[in-house]
Motif scaffolding. Structure first.
Motif, short mmCIF file in Angstrom:
data_model
loop_
_atom_site.label_atom_id
_atom_site.label_comp_id
_atom_site.label_asym_id
_atom_site.label_seq_id
_atom_site.Cartn_x
_atom_site.Cartn_y
_atom_site.Cartn_z
N VAL A 250 4.05 5.68 2.49
CA VAL A 250 4.54 7.07 2.45
C VAL A 250 4.12 7.80 3.72
CG1 VAL A 250 4.33 9.30 1.29
CG2 VAL A 250 4.70 7.22 -0.05
N ALA A 251 2.85 7.67 4.11
CA ALA A 251 2.35 8.33 5.31
C ALA A 251 3.15 7.91 6.55
CB ALA A 251 0.86 8.03 5.50
N CYS B 295 8.39 12.21 0.31
CA CYS B 295 8.29 11.41 -0.91
C CYS B 295 8.69 12.30 -2.07
CB CYS B 295 6.87 10.87 -1.09
SG CYS B 295 6.73 9.80 -2.53
N SER C 237 7.74 8.52 -6.70
CA SER C 237 7.19 7.18 -6.47
C SER C 237 6.95 6.51 -7.81
CB SER C 237 5.90 7.24 -5.66
OG SER C 237 4.88 7.87 -6.39
N ASP D 98 4.94 10.79 8.51
CA ASP D 98 4.39 11.09 9.84
C ASP D 98 5.33 10.76 10.98
OD1 ASP D 98 2.12 11.81 8.45
OD2 ASP D 98 0.97 10.02 9.00
N ASP E 74 0.86 -1.18 0.00
CA ASP E 74 0.00 0.00 0.00
C ASP E 74 0.90 1.24 0.00
OD1 ASP E 74 -1.59 2.22 0.71
OD2 ASP E 74 -2.97 0.97 1.86
N LEU E 75 1.09 1.86 -1.17
CA LEU E 75 2.03 2.97 -1.31
C LEU E 75 1.64 4.16 -0.44
CD1 LEU E 75 4.54 4.12 -2.63
CD2 LEU E 75 3.12 4.85 -4.55
N GLU E 76 0.37 4.55 -0.45
CA GLU E 76 -0.06 5.71 0.34
C GLU E 76 0.20 5.49 1.83
OE1 GLU E 76 -4.02 7.06 -0.48
OE2 GLU E 76 -3.71 6.91 -2.65
N HIS E 77 -0.09 4.31 2.33
CA HIS E 77 0.13 3.99 3.73
C HIS E 77 1.62 4.02 4.06
CE1 HIS E 77 0.45 1.34 7.31
NE2 HIS E 77 -0.59 2.05 7.68
#
Length: 114
Positions: A15-16, A26, A29, A20, A10-13
């Motif tokens: 990166v977050a 990023c 990607s 965070d 899960d790329l978004e997860h």
């Protein structure tokens, strides 16, 4: 070291998580691929050195990118180690390649490739 590319489910997860919790950023990607990349000053000399290593087969290269992209002037090639780890050697022919990017603080290079 220049960068590490990881394949994640899960790329978004992913990166977050790094943004965070570690203050990451990023910069780029892409889908797929996993490797460890090292920056070298002389990509052609590095290519000659790697192609002389027994049991190492270099994939195409050195490759380059179009002049109108963020990493214009970058050249690179990939190769697997004899144990299967994917490596990339990368270099940039122009000045200011990392200017304004997180890697701008990259350590000074050595006079020798090794």
């Amino acid at each position: 070291m220049d960068h590490i590319a990881l394949t994640v489910p899960d790329l978004e997860h992913a990166v977050a998580f790094f943004v965070d919790h570690f203050g990451g950023e990023c910069v780029f990607s892409d889908i797929g691929g996993h490797h460890l990349a090292f920056y070298v000053d002389h990509i052609d000399a590095a290519f000659d050195c790697v192609t002389a290593i027994p049991d190492v087969v270099v994939m195409e290269g050195p490759n380059g990118v179009a002049a109108d992209v963020l990493v214009a002037g970058q050249r690179w090639f990939y190769f697997p180690t004899p144990r299967g780890m994917q490596l990339e050697l990368t270099s940039c022919t122009g000045d200011g390649f990392y200017q304004g990017l997180p890697a701008a603080q990259v350590a000074a290079s050595s006079d020798e490739w090794r």
